[in-house]
Motif scaffolding. Structure first.
Motif, PDB file in Angstrom:
ATOM      1  N   ALA A   1       4.927  -0.366   7.406  1.00 65.01           N
ATOM      2  CA  ALA A   1       5.360  -0.129   8.810  1.00 65.01           C
ATOM      3  C   ALA A   1       4.261   0.557   9.628  1.00 65.01           C
ATOM      4  O   ALA A   1       4.012   0.191  10.777  1.00 65.01           O
ATOM      5  CB  ALA A   1       6.639   0.716   8.833  1.00 65.01           C
ATOM      6  N   ARG A   2       3.573   1.519   9.048  1.00 62.21           N
ATOM      7  CA  ARG A   2       2.576   2.299   9.808  1.00 62.21           C
ATOM      8  C   ARG A   2       1.261   1.560   9.969  1.00 62.21           C
ATOM      9  O   ARG A   2       0.406   1.991  10.733  1.00 62.21           O
ATOM     10  CB  ARG A   2       2.334   3.650   9.131  1.00 62.21           C
ATOM     11  N   ASN A   3       1.105   0.449   9.208  1.00 57.45           N
ATOM     12  CA  ASN A   3      -0.135  -0.307   9.435  1.00 57.45           C
ATOM     13  C   ASN A   3       0.162  -1.768   9.744  1.00 57.45           C
ATOM     14  O   ASN A   3      -0.458  -2.678   9.209  1.00 57.45           O
ATOM     15  CB  ASN A   3      -1.157  -0.143   8.319  1.00 57.45           C
TER      16      ASN A   3
ATOM     17  N   VAL B 297       0.164  22.297  -0.373  1.00 56.92           N
ATOM     18  CA  VAL B 297       1.603  22.189  -0.588  1.00 56.92           C
ATOM     19  C   VAL B 297       1.978  20.721  -0.404  1.00 56.92           C
ATOM     20  O   VAL B 297       1.546  20.086   0.558  1.00 56.92           O
ATOM     21  CB  VAL B 297       2.387  23.069   0.407  1.00 56.92           C
ATOM     22  N   ASP B 298       2.730  20.174  -1.387  1.00 53.53           N
ATOM     23  CA  ASP B 298       3.157  18.772  -1.268  1.00 53.53           C
ATOM     24  C   ASP B 298       4.484  18.668  -2.013  1.00 53.53           C
ATOM     25  O   ASP B 298       4.537  18.380  -3.196  1.00 53.53           O
ATOM     26  CB  ASP B 298       2.108  17.843  -1.901  1.00 53.53           C
ATOM     27  N   ARG B 299       5.567  18.982  -1.326  1.00 56.29           N
ATOM     28  CA  ARG B 299       6.881  19.142  -1.950  1.00 56.29           C
ATOM     29  C   ARG B 299       7.927  18.238  -1.284  1.00 56.29           C
ATOM     30  O   ARG B 299       7.974  18.144  -0.073  1.00 56.29           O
ATOM     31  CB  ARG B 299       7.358  20.594  -1.822  1.00 56.29           C
TER      32      ARG B 299
ATOM     33  N   MET C 197       9.603   9.822   8.192  1.00 57.87           N
ATOM     34  CA  MET C 197       8.834  10.015   9.420  1.00 57.87           C
ATOM     35  C   MET C 197       7.815  11.110   9.130  1.00 57.87           C
ATOM     36  O   MET C 197       8.192  12.266   8.945  1.00 57.87           O
ATOM     37  CB  MET C 197       9.782  10.351  10.557  1.00 57.87           C
ATOM     38  N   HIS C 198       6.545  10.700   9.045  1.00 56.00           N
ATOM     39  CA  HIS C 198       5.491  11.557   8.492  1.00 56.00           C
ATOM     40  C   HIS C 198       4.893  12.455   9.597  1.00 56.00           C
ATOM     41  O   HIS C 198       3.722  12.315   9.948  1.00 56.00           O
ATOM     42  CB  HIS C 198       4.421  10.647   7.876  1.00 56.00           C
ATOM     43  N   THR C 199       5.695  13.350  10.092  1.00 53.37           N
ATOM     44  CA  THR C 199       5.377  14.134  11.294  1.00 53.37           C
ATOM     45  C   THR C 199       4.348  15.233  11.037  1.00 53.37           C
ATOM     46  O   THR C 199       4.573  16.114  10.195  1.00 53.37           O
ATOM     47  CB  THR C 199       6.671  14.778  11.829  1.00 53.37           C
TER      48      THR C 199
ATOM     49  N   VAL D 206       6.113  18.303   8.349  1.00 54.51           N
ATOM     50  CA  VAL D 206       7.529  18.442   7.986  1.00 54.51           C
ATOM     51  C   VAL D 206       8.103  17.044   8.185  1.00 54.51           C
ATOM     52  O   VAL D 206       8.186  16.555   9.315  1.00 54.51           O
ATOM     53  CB  VAL D 206       8.245  19.473   8.882  1.00 54.51           C
ATOM     54  N   GLU D 207       8.400  16.370   7.079  1.00 55.93           N
ATOM     55  CA  GLU D 207       8.646  14.923   7.105  1.00 55.93           C
ATOM     56  C   GLU D 207      10.088  14.619   6.704  1.00 55.93           C
ATOM     57  O   GLU D 207      10.470  14.790   5.544  1.00 55.93           O
ATOM     58  CB  GLU D 207       7.668  14.244   6.158  1.00 55.93           C
ATOM     59  N   ALA D 208      10.860  14.170   7.674  1.00 57.85           N
ATOM     60  CA  ALA D 208      12.267  13.828   7.419  1.00 57.85           C
ATOM     61  C   ALA D 208      12.316  12.445   6.777  1.00 57.85           C
ATOM     62  O   ALA D 208      11.691  11.502   7.274  1.00 57.85           O
ATOM     63  CB  ALA D 208      13.041  13.821   8.732  1.00 57.85           C
TER      64      ALA D 208
ATOM     65  N   PRO E 121       0.841  -1.204   0.000  1.00 56.21           N
ATOM     66  CA  PRO E 121       0.000   0.000   0.000  1.00 56.21           C
ATOM     67  C   PRO E 121       0.880   1.260   0.000  1.00 56.21           C
ATOM     68  O   PRO E 121       2.080   1.183   0.276  1.00 56.21           O
ATOM     69  CB  PRO E 121      -0.789  -0.109   1.311  1.00 56.21           C
ATOM     70  N   GLN E 122       0.225   2.396  -0.272  1.00 55.25           N
ATOM     71  CA  GLN E 122       0.935   3.684  -0.203  1.00 55.25           C
ATOM     72  C   GLN E 122       1.633   3.815   1.144  1.00 55.25           C
ATOM     73  O   GLN E 122       1.077   3.467   2.189  1.00 55.25           O
ATOM     74  CB  GLN E 122      -0.089   4.827  -0.358  1.00 55.25           C
ATOM     75  N   HIS E 123       2.897   4.242   1.102  1.00 53.58           N
ATOM     76  CA  HIS E 123       3.725   4.454   2.282  1.00 53.58           C
ATOM     77  C   HIS E 123       4.146   3.164   2.983  1.00 53.58           C
ATOM     78  O   HIS E 123       4.699   3.196   4.085  1.00 53.58           O
ATOM     79  CB  HIS E 123       3.047   5.392   3.297  1.00 53.58           C
TER      80      HIS E 123
HETATM   81  O1  TA6 Z   1       3.693  13.189   2.703  1.00 57.20           O
HETATM   82  C1  TA6 Z   1       2.830  13.736   1.778  1.00 57.20           C
HETATM   83  C2  TA6 Z   1       1.972  12.643   1.181  1.00 57.20           C
HETATM   84  O2  TA6 Z   1       2.716  11.779   0.385  1.00 57.20           O
HETATM   85  C3  TA6 Z   1       0.839  13.331   0.419  1.00 57.20           C
HETATM   86  O3  TA6 Z   1       0.996  13.158  -0.974  1.00 57.20           O
HETATM   87  C4  TA6 Z   1      -0.413  12.659   0.982  1.00 57.20           C
HETATM   88  O4  TA6 Z   1      -0.694  11.497   0.240  1.00 57.20           O
HETATM   89  C5  TA6 Z   1       0.052  12.349   2.393  1.00 57.20           C
HETATM   90  O5  TA6 Z   1       1.360  11.848   2.221  1.00 57.20           O
HETATM   91  C6  TA6 Z   1      -0.875  11.448   3.182  1.00 57.20           C
HETATM   92  O6  TA6 Z   1      -0.853  10.160   2.675  1.00 57.20           O
HETATM   93  P1  TA6 Z   1      -1.831   9.073   3.396  1.00 57.20           P
HETATM   94  O7  TA6 Z   1      -1.558   7.783   2.702  1.00 57.20           O
HETATM   95  O8  TA6 Z   1      -1.464   9.063   4.847  1.00 57.20           O
HETATM   96  O9  TA6 Z   1      -3.234   9.602   3.210  1.00 57.20           O
END
Ligand code: TA6
Length: 295
Positions: free
Chosen positions: A83-85, A206-208, A161-163, A268-270, A78-80
């Protein structure tokens, strides 16, 4: 320091009042209190029952950031990533006191391949070990991840780390120390740009992905009158993602609530996400972030 284990969460606090709460689900930090107030954003509709990654706090992204690429070992994750799920285990705590009263308590969490769901095991068939450490001290919160390749094959990974930092009013903050840095703008078809502002205001989605930053140079979230609210330094993580969903995207997320809460958070995600780290069989890698609040 006191550490308490309540069903699916671990809580630690310091005599000076700071505290941190971590859910075993995703090893997700959901609360960090310092200076008597909550420093992280947590959606009022964040699901905390393991049915979906927690919307807020510090979700842990591994082994892939964003939607996985095609024709890649991570393609069916899945997206990301997982680890988080996935549900982690609490490995224990340790505290340190250098004598000058700067007590710190470190909580360790573990996840390895055989703890994953069958789906995730199948999707990413590598033996691995993760140890995630959350360290609470008087002047900050640090999170670091140790990745060990326990398989016989090399594997590639990304980590972030999706802070979700809590702010009183998004219109009052600026993100500093990004000037002249290259970034991929996911709101503008992933085109590449160079940051011109040394105090970036957030007034739209903003998504950079800012790339190749000096990890020791803090990324600062400051007030409009230039008071430092947060300062984030990193180790071995050379990218920083800045994200705010703004109005439409906030409304589009069922677990993001209230709808106007985009005004109270800045991510702010390191991470190490603009390329792939290759970990050779038997090798380990470590990286992390250190967040200071209200300097
Ligand atoms: O970190 C930014 C990002 O990649 C965005 O594009 C947005 O998708 C966010 O993560 C949240 O993703 P999530 O899967 O937690 O809804």
């Amino acid at each position: 320091p006191t550490v308490s284990i309540k069903d699916a969460t671990i809580e630690a606090s310091l005599p000076s009042g700071e505290s941190v709460t971590v859910y075993l689900y995703g090893a997700t930090v959901t609360s960090w209190k310092a200076n008597g107030e909550e420093q992280l954003f947590l959606s009022e509709k964040a699901l905390l029952d393991g049915s979906k990654p927690i919307r807020g706090g510090i979700p842990l992204v591994f082994p892939v950031f964003g939607p996985p690429p095609q024709n890649h070992a991570t393609s069916t994750l899945p997206q990301h990533g997982f680890a988080r799920n996935s549900t982690w285990e609490f490995l224990g705590k340790s505290s340190s006191d250098s004598g000058q009263g700067d007590l710190a308590v470190k909580l360790d969490f573990g996840l390895n391949h055989n703890m994953l769901s069958e789906d995730f095991k199948e999707a990413w068939p590598y033996e691995f070990g993760l140890v995630y450490s959350v360290t609470l001290s008087k002047d900050g919160l640090a999170t670091s991840l140790n990745v060990t390749n326990e398989s016989k094959k090399n594997f590639d990974f990304q980590v972030l780390m999706h802070t979700y930092l809590r702010v009183a009013d998004i219109s009052e903050i600026r993100v500093k120390n990004l000037e002249s840095k290259t970034y991929v703008d996911k709101v503008r078809n992933a085109s590449t740009h160079t940051e011109s502002s040394n105090a970036l205001p957030i007034a739209e989605e903003v998504d950079r992905v800012y790339q190749d930053l000096n990890p020791e140079k803090p990324i600062v979230v400051a007030s409009s009158d230039d008071k430092t609210l947060f300062s984030v330094t990193r180790e071995a993580l050379t990218d920083v993602v800045v994200w705010n969903p703004w109005i439409e995207k906030a409304k589009g997320m069922a677990d993001f609530s209230p709808d106007d809460a985009y005004k109270n958070m800045i991510c702010v995600e390191a991470g190490s996400v603009s390329a792939w780290q290759t970990l050779e069989a038997g090798d380990s890698w470590e990286g992390g972030q250190s967040i200071k609040s209200r300097l």
